[in-house]
Scaffold this active site. Structure first.
Site, PDB file in Angstrom:
ATOM      1  N   ARG A 158       1.049  -1.308  -0.280  1.00 15.87           N
ATOM      2  CA  ARG A 158      -0.551  -0.023   0.178  1.00 15.87           C
ATOM      3  C   ARG A 158       0.884   0.912  -0.440  1.00 15.87           C
ATOM      4  O   ARG A 158       1.570   1.453   1.081  1.00 15.87           O
ATOM      5  CB  ARG A 158      -1.137  -0.145   1.021  1.00 15.87           C
ATOM      6  CG  ARG A 158      -1.909   1.267   1.629  1.00 15.87           C
ATOM      7  CD  ARG A 158      -2.742   1.267   2.416  1.00 15.87           C
ATOM      8  NE  ARG A 158      -3.309   1.811   3.462  1.00 15.87           N
ATOM      9  CZ  ARG A 158      -2.922   3.296   3.454  1.00 15.87           C
ATOM     10  NH1 ARG A 158      -1.711   3.497   3.908  1.00 15.87           N
ATOM     11  NH2 ARG A 158      -4.232   4.842   3.848  1.00 15.87           N
ATOM     12  N   SER A 173     -12.992  -2.309   1.158  1.00 12.90           N
ATOM     13  CA  SER A 173     -12.795  -2.005   2.307  1.00 12.90           C
ATOM     14  C   SER A 173     -13.953  -1.800   2.483  1.00 12.90           C
ATOM     15  O   SER A 173     -14.846  -1.174   1.054  1.00 12.90           O
ATOM     16  CB  SER A 173     -12.190  -0.492   2.028  1.00 12.90           C
ATOM     17  OG  SER A 173     -11.081  -0.852   1.732  1.00 12.90           O
ATOM     18  N   LYS A 181      -3.011   6.429   8.724  1.00 14.56           N
ATOM     19  CA  LYS A 181      -3.997   6.801   7.290  1.00 14.56           C
ATOM     20  C   LYS A 181      -4.378   7.846   7.278  1.00 14.56           C
ATOM     21  O   LYS A 181      -5.618   7.853   8.414  1.00 14.56           O
ATOM     22  CB  LYS A 181      -4.977   5.675   7.687  1.00 14.56           C
ATOM     23  CG  LYS A 181      -6.009   5.814   5.583  1.00 14.56           C
ATOM     24  CD  LYS A 181      -7.152   5.167   6.098  1.00 14.56           C
ATOM     25  CE  LYS A 181      -8.216   5.640   5.245  1.00 14.56           C
ATOM     26  NZ  LYS A 181      -8.248   5.335   3.482  1.00 14.56           N
TER      27      LYS A 181
HETATM   28  C1  LIG Z   1      -5.180   1.905   5.759  1.00 15.44           C
HETATM   29  C2  LIG Z   1      -6.211   1.757   6.601  1.00 15.44           C
HETATM   30  N1  LIG Z   1      -7.469   1.726   7.133  1.00 15.44           N
HETATM   31  C3  LIG Z   1      -8.271   2.280   7.758  1.00 15.44           C
HETATM   32  S1  LIG Z   1      -7.348   2.327   8.819  1.00 15.44           S
HETATM   33  C4  LIG Z   1      -5.659   1.975   8.177  1.00 15.44           C
HETATM   34  C5  LIG Z   1      -4.887   2.381   8.611  1.00 15.44           C
HETATM   35  C6  LIG Z   1      -3.666   1.427   9.530  1.00 15.44           C
HETATM   36  O1  LIG Z   1      -2.976   0.852  10.066  1.00 15.44           O
HETATM   37  P1  LIG Z   1      -2.308   1.419  11.619  1.00 15.44           P
HETATM   38  O2  LIG Z   1      -2.571  -0.073  11.202  1.00 15.44           O
HETATM   39  O3  LIG Z   1      -1.476   1.691  11.631  1.00 15.44           O
HETATM   40  O4  LIG Z   1      -3.276   1.540  12.075  1.00 15.44           O
HETATM   41  C1  LIG Z   2      -7.763   0.877   3.752  1.00 13.42           C
HETATM   42  C2  LIG Z   2      -7.991  -0.378   3.561  1.00 13.42           C
HETATM   43  C3  LIG Z   2      -9.066  -1.508   4.687  1.00 13.42           C
HETATM   44  N1  LIG Z   2      -8.451  -3.017   5.349  1.00 13.42           N
HETATM   45  C4  LIG Z   2      -7.630  -3.610   4.124  1.00 13.42           C
HETATM   46  C5  LIG Z   2      -7.511  -4.996   4.748  1.00 13.42           C
HETATM   47  F1  LIG Z   2      -6.953  -5.036   5.895  1.00 13.42           F
HETATM   48  F2  LIG Z   2      -7.232  -5.556   3.774  1.00 13.42           F
HETATM   49  F3  LIG Z   2      -8.796  -5.259   4.242  1.00 13.42           F
HETATM   50  N2  LIG Z   2      -6.471  -2.255   2.877  1.00 13.42           N
HETATM   51  C6  LIG Z   2      -7.397  -1.755   2.988  1.00 13.42           C
HETATM   52  N3  LIG Z   2      -6.096  -0.848   2.415  1.00 13.42           N
END
Ligand SMILES: Cc1ncsc1CCOP(=O)(O)O
Ligand SMILES: C=C1C=NC(C(F)(F)F)=NC1=N
Ligand SMILES: [Mg+2]
Length: 210
Positions: free
Chosen positions: A39, A111, A140
């Protein structure tokens, strides 16, 4: 995609790791990561040829260890690399559009945070859904406020039986709560990628999941 593969779903871009991304990924997989998503997004993310090369390097590590390699958002890159799967958000292309472009073997993850979004994903043939943010996260930038593990319980109570991973702010202290709420696995970025010992971080997390 079988559910066990989603148990500890590591996600990382080159801008999420304290150390060398390739060393972090290798250590995380040795620590027990079961699935990986590339990602490359946000501040300092690579683009173009550099992004593709980083993806190829990470794909090679996943292949060597038999870990599925999923690409976030970038369908062209996923096709170019013949990745094992693609993950798209609600504001990315629809699952139908993705399925039309991708070979049948490819895993399609979506998602989805509401019962309606999840039901749509289920109907359109998603292989798994990611639901979150479970807890507060700074990884994020545009993450909405946490919805908590209860959101997963609600999906299950409303007949969503797709494989589901929780995501957002997950660490070893709260991971078991997400599984107890009905998730098949947890998805993690920083609690592994930013740890000075990603292998141990992955191992300690995984110990909380089974
Ligand atoms: C990609 C994404 N989608 C919802 S929260 C998130 C970020 C998750 O990152 P972390 O595990 O460091 O909180
Ligand atoms: C925004 C996101 C939410 N969920 C996931 C996953 F964990 F793969 F399902 N990946 C992403 N990049
Ligand atoms: Mg997206």
């Amino acid at each position: 995609m079988n559910r066990e593969q989603l148990l500890l779903y590591f996600i990382m871009g080159t801008n999420n790791s304290a150390g060398s991304p390739l060393r972090v990924l290798t250590n995380a997989i040795e620590g027990g990561v079961t699935c990986f998503q590339f990602r490359e997004k946000g501040q300092g993310a690579l683009e173009g040829a550099e992004k593709e090369q980083a993806a190829r390097d990470m794909q090679a590590i996943c292949r060597k260890h038999g870990v599925p390699f999923i690409v976030n958002d970038d369908i062209e890159l996923a096709l170019e690399l013949q990745a094992d799967g693609i993950h798209v958000g609600q504001d990315d292309e629809s699952i139908e559009a993705v399925r039309k472009k991708c070979p049948d073997y490819m895993i399609v993850g979506v998602s989805a945070k509401t019962v309606n979004e999840a039901a749509q994903a289920q109907k359109q043939g998603a292989d798994y859904i990611g639901t979150g943010p479970m807890f507060s996260t700074t990884t994020k930038a545009d993450a909405k406020s946490p919805i908590g593990p209860g959101a997963i319980t609600e999906l299950r109570e409303n007949g969503i039986d797709l494989p589901v991973v929780g995501i957002g702010g997950i660490k070893k202290e709260n991971a078991s709560e997400v599984i107890r709420a009905g998730a098949d696995g947890v998805s993690v970025i920083s609690s592994i990628s930013m740890d000075e010992d990603p292998k141990q971080a992955a191992r300690l997390l995984k110990n909380q999941l089974t």
